[in-house]
Scaffold this active site. Structure first.
Site, short mmCIF file in Angstrom:
data_model
loop_
_atom_site.label_atom_id
_atom_site.label_comp_id
_atom_site.label_asym_id
_atom_site.label_seq_id
_atom_site.Cartn_x
_atom_site.Cartn_y
_atom_site.Cartn_z
N ASP A 111 0.85 -1.18 0.00
CA ASP A 111 0.00 0.00 0.00
C ASP A 111 0.89 1.24 0.00
O ASP A 111 2.08 1.16 0.36
CB ASP A 111 -0.91 -0.03 1.24
CG ASP A 111 -1.79 1.19 1.34
OD1 ASP A 111 -2.35 1.59 0.31
OD2 ASP A 111 -1.92 1.74 2.44
N ASP A 161 -1.76 -1.00 5.96
CA ASP A 161 -2.03 -0.53 7.32
C ASP A 161 -3.48 -0.21 7.60
O ASP A 161 -3.85 0.06 8.73
CB ASP A 161 -1.20 0.73 7.61
CG ASP A 161 -1.72 1.95 6.85
OD1 ASP A 161 -2.21 1.77 5.72
OD2 ASP A 161 -1.64 3.07 7.39
N ASP A 199 -7.05 -2.45 3.44
CA ASP A 199 -6.02 -3.41 3.05
C ASP A 199 -6.28 -4.80 3.61
O ASP A 199 -5.63 -5.77 3.21
CB ASP A 199 -4.63 -2.95 3.52
CG ASP A 199 -4.23 -1.60 2.95
OD1 ASP A 199 -4.44 -1.41 1.73
OD2 ASP A 199 -3.72 -0.76 3.70
#
Length: 822
Positions: free
Chosen positions: A504, A710, A714
């Site tokens: 990410d 995080d 996700d």
């Protein structure tokens, strides 16, 4: 909305990733991987649904096998029908299922009555009504719908009670077994044996009863596993000890200890049982925390919505009562109850729960909004479009739950060879007994019994069972000191083999929170940079907007100055704020906002060029500042790349790991970050469902995927990846969905984690190799192969000592990981 028959996700037909026609009906899929699975076995996915009313059957011992897998009764699910439920008329042969039916707690009974289905993480074809253990591998079953289960897991509560009681009884048994002869305190050896017998019996027979049930189930189902070894080892040690205590005359004098009695192994049986219970408690506790974190996701949506009826009256209604088409009001600081569109008003909505992006998104009439996101400033009226299980939040919960269940834990090497090792050991013990009983010297029966027990004791799975857990235990401690938290051995092993890192952007590669990046002032404004920031901070004190909070914080950090009070403050949702500071009229907001207020210098031709005098700024939101209707300066707010990120990516590329950026942010911003970090592969504008699909796409190419993220957005991808890596600064559900957590939120931790992974796998292989080598040498000696030539016969006491030595050796080797260089 249509339902994907493979994963169960709701899919809009016009947005389906793939479609398949089967028997005259068209089916829609959220991802091409789901369509491919369906094309291979359409009947499996069309039949793998609980028939209407069947999910309310209250047989807690009922076992359901889906998809043509052999049932415990011998018939296949295909011959019995797609769904075979063994109820009271056809009881299951699995002792674990019988135990659940007879001895389940009140909580478990209520769960069973509700028809909640449980499945095995390693054998998803095994489905049972109510909690229990898998008849194939012995692993505790987990609920297929974590949202349907409330309260503590009865299996976890039971195992925890058994562990603490067993630990309290095992400690004195261990001390008596090790030091009883030196510190007898006047107690005779015979009396000491009876004390050990009284203390160890409840540990083995009550504390270890679930393991003996699983041991028996492995025999009945012809599926040898670690519980088979545990049952054999503890059972042999305990039964021999009971026989030596109650019937000491059965044993020949040549095997007697110095006190003239046969040896006992109560401490070995009790310690093995207690250690295995500890492992079960740790495993069940970790899985319970995971399910709890998933359930907490739904709490992001408020339980009450402000509904506006046809007459314009506003009333509070429960979230469950909201229907599609209802008109709802969302006030500042509240989370949105459901998905829908804005009908009136404007505001800035924090969608970090969904996209992971820290910058609030301006919302006006006609814009789509998502349930669970946070309304940061203005009030607005929305129309509900997707409610209940159709909301984006509910879909994320479902995706995380299913991805975790579909990712079966990797079989440990000990389990993979147990199918061969266990029958061989039992066979050797049986042959040993027969040979000694038929052709051995007198007393033949005693020699046969002792030799067979020696084989089983020396083959006790202490070293084999400790090989992996001890290495993992030490490695976890070593990783924690380096800021790497490891959840399970599977994550460690797979991380060493991972060749793709999907990461990410926000919060992983970058800091992940809005902050003032830079300021600039314009000619004619008459202000310095610090003066402009002080004025903007003083004005924004009265605002709750996240960008305003960032400006206030930056102003306060400038030498600890005291901000001035604001008068006549007024905020315009989606625009900016205005007020008076020391008599000066100050405006802070977007360029469009300042233009509407008639600010000089904001026209297209007169607007000065923006030069913040620094590089590395991306995804910046520009806020303009005006004083007394004159444009004075601008503030850039946004995110920032973490200092450790470039170095970490360089080291990962050196290890031939492909790095892929996966973000919900717009492509232009993502590409700017990618260019700065040298990342070639970028997937931008991806929603939570799409993130999991990207991971699955790489997996379909036979790649081993590690996913780093995080946010709650996700979580599906973290759960679907071969190994998920969560930033410690992220959300609880992201951390619980991942196998590894980086405490400092530092990408350099992935490099450290890979080094730890490789060291741990080497250590585990060394332990397993020694355990098997020890058995290969010790079992024949225990069987008596040296007796015809050397007259040497291994006594159970020596076998127990050898077993202890093998365990100590494995532990000593595992402890070397404390000093591993990572």
């Amino acid at each position: 909305m249509e339902r994907d028959p493979v994963c169960g996700m709701s899919v809009a037909p016009e947005k389906a990733a793939a479609t398949v026609e089967f028997e005259g009906k068209r089916y829609f899929f959220c991802a091409k991987s789901c369509a491919a699975k369906f094309e291979k076995e359409p009947a499996k996915y069309l039949s793998a649904k609980m028939p209407e009313g069947m999910d309310r059957i209250g047989h807690s011992g009922g076992l359901l096998l889906i998809g043509g897998v052999k049932g415990v009764g011998g018939e296949s699910a295909e011959t019995q029908g797609a769904h075979t439920i063994y109820g009271e008329k056809s009881p299951p042969r699995s002792l674990s299922a019988v135990r659940d039916k007879k001895a389940a707690s009140t909580t478990a009974s209520k769960v069973a009555e509700a028809g909640i289905r449980y499945t095995c993480p390693m054998h998803p074809e095994v489905v049972q009504i109510g909690p229990g253990s898998c008849p194939k591998c012995g692993m505790a079953l987990e609920p297929m719908d974590v949202m349907a289960v409330a309260g503590p897991d009865p299996e976890y509560v039971s195992m925890r009670l058994r562990f603490w009681v067993s630990a309290a009884l095992t400690l004195p048994v261990l001390l008596l077994g090790m030091f009883g002869e030196k510190f007898s305190f006047g107690i005779s050896a015979a009396a000491m044996r009876w004390i050990e017998f009284v203390l160890a019996t409840p540990v083995v027979l009550w504390g270890g009863w679930p393991f003996f049930e699983r041991f028996w189930a492995s025999i009945v189902n012809r599926s040898p596993n670690m519980f088979t070894l545990i049952g054999l080892g503890t059972g042999a040690a305990y039964l021999e000890s009971v026989a030596a205590t109650i019937f000491p005359g059965w044993f020949p004098k040549s095997f007697a200890e110095m006190n003239g009695a046969a040896p006992v192994y109560f401490e070995a049986a009790a310690v093995i049982t207690t250690l295995v219970l500890l492992g079960q408690v740790m495993e069940l506790g970790a899985r319970a925390k995971t399910a709890g974190a998933i359930r907490e996701l739904l709490h992001l949506a408020p339980q009450v919505a402000h509904q506006i009826d046809n007459s314009g009256q506003e009333k509070d209604v429960p979230l469950a009562a909201v229907q599609s088409g209802d008109v709802l009001r969302v006030r500042p600081g509240e989370r949105l109850p459901v998905d829908g569109i804005v009908r009136e008003g404007a505001s800035a909505v924090d969608e970090s729960m969904l996209t992971g992006e820290p910058m609030p998104v301006e919302k006006r009439a006609g814009d789509e909004v998502t349930g669970g996101t946070l309304n940061t400033s203005g009030s607005f009226v929305m129309e509900a479009r997707r409610v209940g299980n159709e909301t984006m939040l509910a879909q994320i919960v479902k995706l995380v739950s299913e991805a975790q269940r579909s990712r079966a834990p990797m079989q440990r090497l000990a389990d993979r060879v147990a199918g061969i090792f266990v029958p061989v050991v039992v066979g050797i013990a049986a042959v040993t007994f027969a040979v000694w009983a038929i052709a051995g010297p007198e007393p033949r029966f005693a020699h046969a019994l002792v030799s067979a027990i020696s084989v089983l004791i020396i083959a006790c799975p202490c070293a084999l069972g400790l090989a992996t857990p001890m290495s993992v235990m030490v490695a976890v401690g070593r990783g924690a000191r380096a800021g790497v938290l490891v959840k399970n051995a599977e994550a460690l092993e797979l991380l060493a083999k991972a060749n793709v890192l999907v990461t990410d952007k926000t919060g992983t590669l970058t800091q992940g929170k809005p902050l003032v990046l830079a300021t600039t002032v314009f000619e004619g404004g008459g202000l310095s940079k610090d003066g402009m920031l002080w004025l903007a901070g003083s004005l924004e004190q009265a605002s709750e907007h996240p960008l305003a909070r960032a400006i206030v914080k930056a102003a306060q950090e400038k030498g600890g100055v005291v901000l001035a009070p604001v008068e006549e403050f007024r905020a315009t949702p989606g625009g900016g704020a205005e007020g008076k500071i020391n008599g000066e009229r100050v405006l802070v907001g977007s360029l469009h906002f300042l233009q509407e207020k008639g600010t000089n210098g904001t026209a297209g031709s007169s607007l000065p060029s923006l030069d913040f005098g620094m590089s590395g700024i991306y995804s910046a939101t520009i806020v303009f500042v005006a004083v007394n209707d004159q444009l004075a300066g601008a503030i850039a707010l946004g995110d920032w790349i973490k200092e450790s990120t470039p170095r970490a990516l360089k080291e990962l590329r050196a290890e031939n790991v492909d790095v892929v950026m996966l973000t919900g942010d717009q492509r232009e911003t993502a590409m700017q970050v990618a260019r700065e970090l040298g990342i070639d592969k970028v997937e931008a504008g991806v929603r939570p469902q799409g993130k999991a699909q990207v991971v699955e796409r790489f997996q379909s190419e036979k790649r081993i995927v590690a996913m780093a993220g995080d946010g709650a957005n996700d979580a599906p991808a973290l759960a679907a990846a071969d190994v998920g890596i969560a930033m410690g600064t992220g959300t609880d559900v992201a951390i619980e969905s991942a196998g590894i957590t980086l405490v400092k939120g530092d990408l350099q931790g992935i490099v450290r984690a890979r080094k730890l992974s490789r060291a741990t796998i080497r250590n585990i292989k060394q332990n397993l190799w020694f355990a098997f080598l020890y058995n290969a040498i010790g079992i024949p000696i225990a069987a008596g192969v040296l007796y015809p030539w050397l007259g040497v016969l291994l006594s159970p006491m020596i076998a127990s000592a050898a077993m202890s030595f093998s365990s100590v050796s494995v532990i000593a080797n595992a402890l070397r990981l404390r000093h591993a260089k990572i």
